[in-house]
Design a protein around this motif. Structure first.
Motif, PDB file in Angstrom:
ATOM      1  N   TRP A   8       9.755  21.977  29.303  1.00 21.18           N
ATOM      2  CA  TRP A   8      10.346  23.259  28.926  1.00 21.18           C
ATOM      3  C   TRP A   8      11.606  23.047  28.111  1.00 21.18           C
ATOM      4  CZ3 TRP A   8       7.880  27.796  30.084  1.00 21.18           C
ATOM      5  CH2 TRP A   8       6.845  27.730  31.013  1.00 21.18           C
ATOM      6  N   VAL A  57       6.088  26.498  41.401  1.00 22.31           N
ATOM      7  CA  VAL A  57       7.254  27.329  41.083  1.00 22.31           C
ATOM      8  C   VAL A  57       8.432  27.030  42.003  1.00 22.31           C
ATOM      9  CG1 VAL A  57       5.920  29.193  40.053  1.00 22.31           C
ATOM     10  CG2 VAL A  57       6.358  29.213  42.519  1.00 22.31           C
ATOM     11  N   TYR A  59      11.415  24.125  43.266  1.00 25.81           N
ATOM     12  CA  TYR A  59      12.086  22.867  42.953  1.00 25.81           C
ATOM     13  C   TYR A  59      11.604  21.777  43.910  1.00 25.81           C
ATOM     14  CZ  TYR A  59      15.202  25.178  39.718  1.00 25.81           C
ATOM     15  OH  TYR A  59      15.698  25.864  38.634  1.00 25.81           O
ATOM     16  N   VAL A  78      19.329  24.939  33.726  1.00 26.01           N
ATOM     17  CA  VAL A  78      19.000  26.316  33.325  1.00 26.01           C
ATOM     18  C   VAL A  78      20.262  27.014  32.822  1.00 26.01           C
ATOM     19  CG1 VAL A  78      17.075  26.339  34.918  1.00 26.01           C
ATOM     20  CG2 VAL A  78      19.291  27.267  35.653  1.00 26.01           C
ATOM     21  N   GLN A  79      20.044  28.094  32.042  1.00 25.98           N
ATOM     22  CA  GLN A  79      21.171  28.752  31.359  1.00 25.98           C
ATOM     23  C   GLN A  79      20.971  30.257  31.250  1.00 25.98           C
ATOM     24  OE1 GLN A  79      20.063  26.483  27.799  1.00 25.98           O
ATOM     25  NE2 GLN A  79      22.200  25.920  27.665  1.00 25.98           N
ATOM     26  N   GLY A  80      20.463  30.884  32.310  1.00 27.33           N
ATOM     27  CA  GLY A  80      20.216  32.322  32.208  1.00 27.33           C
ATOM     28  C   GLY A  80      21.480  33.124  32.009  1.00 27.33           C
TER      29      GLY A  80
ATOM     30  N   TYR B  51      16.046  33.141  23.861  1.00 27.85           N
ATOM     31  CA  TYR B  51      15.884  32.917  25.295  1.00 27.85           C
ATOM     32  C   TYR B  51      14.434  32.533  25.588  1.00 27.85           C
ATOM     33  CZ  TYR B  51      20.454  34.855  26.358  1.00 27.85           C
ATOM     34  OH  TYR B  51      21.807  35.069  26.446  1.00 27.85           O
ATOM     35  N   GLU B  52      14.293  31.466  26.360  1.00 31.03           N
ATOM     36  CA  GLU B  52      12.974  31.020  26.801  1.00 31.03           C
ATOM     37  C   GLU B  52      12.953  31.043  28.330  1.00 31.03           C
ATOM     38  OE1 GLU B  52      12.110  26.959  25.844  1.00 31.03           O
ATOM     39  OE2 GLU B  52      10.232  26.941  26.958  1.00 31.03           O
ATOM     40  N   ALA B  53      11.841  31.462  28.906  1.00 32.89           N
ATOM     41  CA  ALA B  53      11.723  31.523  30.365  1.00 32.89           C
ATOM     42  C   ALA B  53      10.407  30.905  30.815  1.00 32.89           C
ATOM     43  CB  ALA B  53      11.792  32.973  30.833  1.00 32.89           C
ATOM     44  N   PHE B  54      10.433  30.395  32.036  1.00 37.86           N
ATOM     45  CA  PHE B  54       9.223  29.933  32.739  1.00 37.86           C
ATOM     46  C   PHE B  54       8.903  31.092  33.698  1.00 37.86           C
ATOM     47  CE2 PHE B  54       7.849  26.290  35.878  1.00 37.86           C
ATOM     48  CZ  PHE B  54       6.621  26.894  36.045  1.00 37.86           C
ATOM     49  N   PRO B  55       8.098  32.045  33.257  1.00 38.92           N
ATOM     50  CA  PRO B  55       8.027  33.346  33.945  1.00 38.92           C
ATOM     51  C   PRO B  55       7.677  33.281  35.429  1.00 38.92           C
ATOM     52  CG  PRO B  55       6.954  33.464  31.810  1.00 38.92           C
ATOM     53  CD  PRO B  55       7.263  32.009  32.054  1.00 38.92           C
ATOM     54  N   MET B  57       8.041  30.946  37.596  1.00 39.86           N
ATOM     55  CA  MET B  57       9.109  30.359  38.399  1.00 39.86           C
ATOM     56  C   MET B  57      10.355  31.247  38.390  1.00 39.86           C
ATOM     57  SD  MET B  57      10.464  26.441  38.424  1.00 39.86           S
ATOM     58  CE  MET B  57      11.789  25.947  39.549  1.00 39.86           C
ATOM     59  N   PRO B 122      14.901  29.458  35.987  1.00 33.74           N
ATOM     60  CA  PRO B 122      14.578  28.692  34.774  1.00 33.74           C
ATOM     61  C   PRO B 122      14.452  29.548  33.511  1.00 33.74           C
ATOM     62  CG  PRO B 122      12.627  28.913  36.130  1.00 33.74           C
ATOM     63  CD  PRO B 122      13.751  29.539  36.911  1.00 33.74           C
ATOM     64  N   ILE B 123      15.626  29.813  32.962  1.00 34.58           N
ATOM     65  CA  ILE B 123      15.749  30.482  31.667  1.00 34.58           C
ATOM     66  C   ILE B 123      16.687  29.611  30.839  1.00 34.58           C
ATOM     67  CG2 ILE B 123      16.627  32.528  30.457  1.00 34.58           C
ATOM     68  CD1 ILE B 123      15.970  34.142  33.002  1.00 34.58           C
ATOM     69  N   TRP B 124      16.342  29.440  29.575  1.00 29.66           N
ATOM     70  CA  TRP B 124      17.143  28.571  28.693  1.00 29.66           C
ATOM     71  C   TRP B 124      17.512  29.312  27.421  1.00 29.66           C
ATOM     72  CZ3 TRP B 124      12.484  27.266  30.903  1.00 29.66           C
ATOM     73  CH2 TRP B 124      12.551  26.343  31.961  1.00 29.66           C
TER      74      TRP B 124
END
Lengths: 81, 130
Positions: A8, A57, A59, A78-80, B51-55, B57, B122-124
């Motif tokens: 990813w 899904v 860790y 991650v960087q939400g 923004y990219e996500a692993f939906p 998760m 998990p969002i980038w």
């Protein structure tokens, strides 16, 4: 058994692919599986210390045993938001 | 506790988000947060953030976070809407609203949920430089 790893974010750029598959013996731990992944995708090696790992899904830690059909994900912090 | 987590590639409009999600009359506190893309990052001008996500998760990890929030504070609802795709400076990337009977728990929970989101969901971001 065949285990798939999904990459990813910029890990996908560094490997050049979205996912890869490996044949491993039953009972393989996440840590041993990751050794194979980093062996094939050396561009990720410098980032190993900060990489996050999930099985499905959730860790995962290095001691978790992979099951047939497990889907591993490998990604940067991650960087939400 | 009512909960809702949405990932969307559509622009966020705070007024529409709030209007489409009525708040219970038992909530004495309605606290919302709108996170927006900044125009500068590390001294450089941004044209946008992708923004990219692993939906799957994302949804699972938000459930983990919201389970803990619910156990910790008497919340009535938590709603999260997070963008995917390209978001330009000044435009919102995330909206979170927490409701509870009293303000202290809603304020505390909102800050904690944001911190946890940035730690495990998990969002980038990918910067698009201007």
């Amino acid at each position: 058994m065949t285990i798939t790893v999904h990459f990813w974010s910029y890990f996908r750029d560094l490997t050049g692919i979205k996912s890869d598959q490996f044949e491993v013996p039953p009972g393989t731990h996440v840590g041993a599986f990751l050794d194979l992944v980093y062996g094939r995708h050396s561009a990720l090696v410098p980032l190993r210390g900060s990489a996050l790992v999930a099985v499905g899904v959730e860790y995962a830690d290095s001691n978790q045993v992979l099951e047939p059909g497990s889907e591993v994900s490998l990604f940067p912090p991650v960087q939400g938001g | 506790m009512n909960r809702s987590v949405v990932l969307t590639a559509d622009p966020l409009d705070e007024a529409s988000l709030a209007a489409s999600r009525p708040v219970s009359a038992t909530a004495g506190a309605v606290v919302s947060f709108l996170g927006c893309v900044r125009s500068m990052e590390s001294g450089r001008t941004l044209a946008a953030i992708e923004y990219e996500a692993f939906p799957e998760m994302v949804h699972r990890q938000f459930q983990v976070i919201l389970d803990q929030a619910e156990a910790r504070w008497p919340l009535e609802s938590v709603e999260v809407v997070h963008r995917t795709g390209r978001v330009e400076p000044g435009r919102p990337s995330v909206w979170i609203r927490v409701t509870s009977p009293h303000r202290a728990e809603a304020l505390a929970a909102l800050g904690w949920i944001l911190d946890e989101m940035k730690r495990i969901v998990p969002i980038w971001k990918r910067p698009v430089w201007g």
